[in-house]
Design a protein around this motif. Structure first.
Motif, short mmCIF file in Angstrom:
data_model
loop_
_atom_site.label_atom_id
_atom_site.label_comp_id
_atom_site.label_asym_id
_atom_site.label_seq_id
_atom_site.Cartn_x
_atom_site.Cartn_y
_atom_site.Cartn_z
N HIS A 156 4.34 -10.25 2.29
CA HIS A 156 4.65 -11.09 1.13
C HIS A 156 4.11 -12.50 1.27
CE1 HIS A 156 6.80 -7.77 -0.61
NE2 HIS A 156 7.26 -7.55 0.60
N LEU A 157 3.16 -12.70 2.19
CA LEU A 157 2.39 -13.94 2.17
C LEU A 157 1.59 -13.92 0.87
CD1 LEU A 157 0.83 -14.05 5.76
CD2 LEU A 157 2.59 -15.56 4.84
N ARG A 158 1.54 -15.05 0.19
CA ARG A 158 0.80 -15.07 -1.07
C ARG A 158 -0.67 -15.40 -0.79
NH1 ARG A 158 2.13 -18.81 -6.16
NH2 ARG A 158 1.11 -20.29 -4.80
N VAL A 159 -1.54 -14.47 -1.08
CA VAL A 159 -2.97 -14.71 -0.86
C VAL A 159 -3.71 -14.98 -2.17
CG1 VAL A 159 -3.16 -13.41 1.30
CG2 VAL A 159 -3.49 -12.23 -0.86
N VAL A 160 -3.14 -14.57 -3.31
CA VAL A 160 -3.82 -14.76 -4.59
C VAL A 160 -2.88 -15.51 -5.54
CG1 VAL A 160 -5.00 -13.63 -6.52
CG2 VAL A 160 -5.03 -12.56 -4.26
N PRO A 161 -3.11 -16.81 -5.76
CA PRO A 161 -2.24 -17.55 -6.70
C PRO A 161 -2.26 -16.88 -8.06
CG PRO A 161 -3.73 -19.05 -5.52
CD PRO A 161 -4.18 -17.65 -5.19
N ASP A 162 -1.07 -16.72 -8.66
CA ASP A 162 -0.93 -16.04 -9.96
C ASP A 162 -1.55 -14.65 -9.98
OD1 ASP A 162 0.38 -18.25 -11.10
OD2 ASP A 162 -1.55 -19.24 -11.39
N GLY A 163 -1.51 -13.99 -8.85
CA GLY A 163 -2.09 -12.64 -8.75
C GLY A 163 -1.13 -11.58 -9.26
N ARG A 164 -1.33 -10.35 -8.79
CA ARG A 164 -0.53 -9.22 -9.24
C ARG A 164 0.96 -9.43 -8.95
NH1 ARG A 164 -4.47 -4.88 -6.32
NH2 ARG A 164 -6.16 -5.00 -7.84
N PRO A 165 1.84 -9.04 -9.89
CA PRO A 165 3.28 -9.17 -9.61
C PRO A 165 3.70 -8.22 -8.48
CG PRO A 165 2.90 -8.05 -11.72
CD PRO A 165 1.55 -8.46 -11.21
N CYS A 166 4.70 -8.67 -7.71
CA CYS A 166 5.21 -7.89 -6.58
C CYS A 166 6.69 -7.62 -6.80
CB CYS A 166 5.00 -8.72 -5.30
SG CYS A 166 5.54 -7.87 -3.81
N PRO A 167 7.19 -6.45 -6.38
CA PRO A 167 8.63 -6.17 -6.55
C PRO A 167 9.53 -7.23 -5.89
CG PRO A 167 7.46 -4.20 -5.85
CD PRO A 167 6.47 -5.33 -5.80
N CYS A 168 8.99 -8.02 -4.95
CA CYS A 168 9.79 -9.05 -4.30
C CYS A 168 10.06 -10.22 -5.24
CB CYS A 168 9.11 -9.55 -3.02
SG CYS A 168 7.77 -10.72 -3.31
N GLY A 169 9.39 -10.27 -6.39
CA GLY A 169 9.64 -11.34 -7.36
C GLY A 169 8.52 -12.36 -7.42
N LYS A 170 7.65 -12.35 -6.42
CA LYS A 170 6.54 -13.31 -6.42
C LYS A 170 5.29 -12.65 -7.01
CE LYS A 170 6.65 -14.20 -1.96
NZ LYS A 170 6.29 -14.86 -0.69
N ARG A 171 4.21 -13.41 -7.03
CA ARG A 171 2.92 -12.90 -7.48
C ARG A 171 1.88 -13.11 -6.40
NH1 ARG A 171 1.15 -11.95 -12.57
NH2 ARG A 171 2.77 -11.80 -14.15
N GLY A 172 0.94 -12.18 -6.32
CA GLY A 172 -0.21 -12.39 -5.44
C GLY A 172 0.07 -12.12 -3.97
N CYS A 173 1.14 -11.36 -3.67
CA CYS A 173 1.47 -11.06 -2.27
C CYS A 173 0.36 -10.22 -1.62
CB CYS A 173 2.78 -10.28 -2.19
SG CYS A 173 4.21 -11.25 -2.68
#
Ligand SMILES: [Zn+2]
Length: 320
Positions: A156-173
């Motif tokens: 769940h490190l974010r590598v892509v700002p505003d990237g694909r949504p992740c079930p963890c709640g963030k984007r770009g994981c």
């Protein structure tokens, strides 16, 4: 001294008798039952079966879930029945053996550290590319867990700002770009952008994108399918990017790439290494962590759990 390691996964419960050199001498396997009691019954039955043929001294369970800090209970496991369960206490009581639990990625990493791709190193990270991305870190022979036992959540490190949504709640994981699931998602995106595309993979997916799995994309890439190869190139790019982050934070001697996707390493690992080597801080002026594929494959969880059980039996922490 022989011990038993059990890989308790969402689909199967796989047990193995393991010797002091990390070799598996005998195995038992069963599908994972859905209830708490049936799950423990399945584990007990497998271990009894193995113990009838081998003199075993302790049991280790590699669990796909959060394990308590004392490694005797399971707090939560998304694909298993256990919720705040005193698993070690109950199973130990039924088998008369000391029992230790470990998170499955940690157990696999320990096995690679003691017997596999990270043997002989001091600081090693494991990145398991499967349905998601599992991570583990070993320092001087010890598994690093963080203060509350959840480290390291590399997926769940974010590598892509505003990237694909992740079930963890963030984007770009990271795991949205480099897991087996992600490989399929990338191929589906490419197919959607190119409706006239007629590669092997496109014909296979015709009408039903759900037919596109990471395994199929990898197979098609191996057969020379250009779209599948482009999806693999994307995976390589983001893998290199994430590995550079991992190396910046941990400065390991080796990063072991495991999980199902690592079986396709010849299709992406050289590219990922190149990108990693160009992005890591101080590139060209520092020793680089070696990026290697895991050696123990699907058996790593069993071997790691059995090895922890051997520690337990040796230290007699739980002389039940
Ligand atoms: Zn995430």
């Amino acid at each position: 001294m022989l011990t038993v390691g059990v890989d308790v996964g969402g689909t199967s419960v796989r047990a193995g008798v393991v010797d002091a050199y990390g070799a598996i001498l005998d195995t038992a396997v069963a599908p994972t039952p859905s209830g708490e009691a049936p799950l423990e019954d399945a584990i007990v039955a497998e271990v009894k079966d193995l113990a009838s043929r081998h003199q075993v001294t302790a049991l280790g369970l590699a669990v796909a879930g959060f394990v308590t800090a004392d490694r005797r209970g399971v707090r939560f496991a998304p694909h298993l029945a256990w919720r705040n369960a005193d698993v070690a206490e109950r199973i130990s009581g039924r088998l008369g053996l000391p029992v230790v639990l470990e998170h499955d990625a940690n157990a696999a990493a320990l096995a690679e550290y003691r017997f596999g791709a990270a043997r002989g190193t001091r600081v090693a990270a494991l990145v398991a590319l499967g349905t998601g991305i599992g991570g583990a870190l070993l320092i001087d022979g010890e598994i690093f867990r963080g203060a509350y036992g959840v480290a390291p959540e590399l997926g769940h490190l974010r590598v892509v700002p505003d990237g694909r949504p992740c079930p963890c709640g963030k984007r770009g994981c990271w795991e949205r770009y480099c897991s087996g699931t992600a490989l399929a998602a990338t191929a589906v995106e490419m197919l959607a952008r190119d409706p006239g595309c007629s590669t092997l993979l496109a014909r296979e997916a015709a009408g039903d994108m759900r037919a596109v799995t990471g395994r199929k994309v990898a197979g098609a890439a191996l057969d020379g399918d250009p779209l599948a190869q482009r999806a693999m190139d994307e995976l390589a790019k983001w893998l290199g990017q994430g590995l550079a982050l991992v190396a910046d934070v941990y400065d390991p001697e080796v990063i072991v790439i495991g999980g199902g996707v690592s079986q396709s390493a010849p299709l992406f690992l050289d590219d990922a290494r190149e990108r990693y080597a160009s992005l890591v801080t101080g590139a060209g002026h520092r020793p680089l962590a070696r990026i290697r594929t895991a050696q123990l494959g699907d058996d790593a969880g069993i071997v790691g759990a059995a090895s922890l059980a051997a520690d337990l039996a040796g230290r007699r922490l739980n002389p039940r």
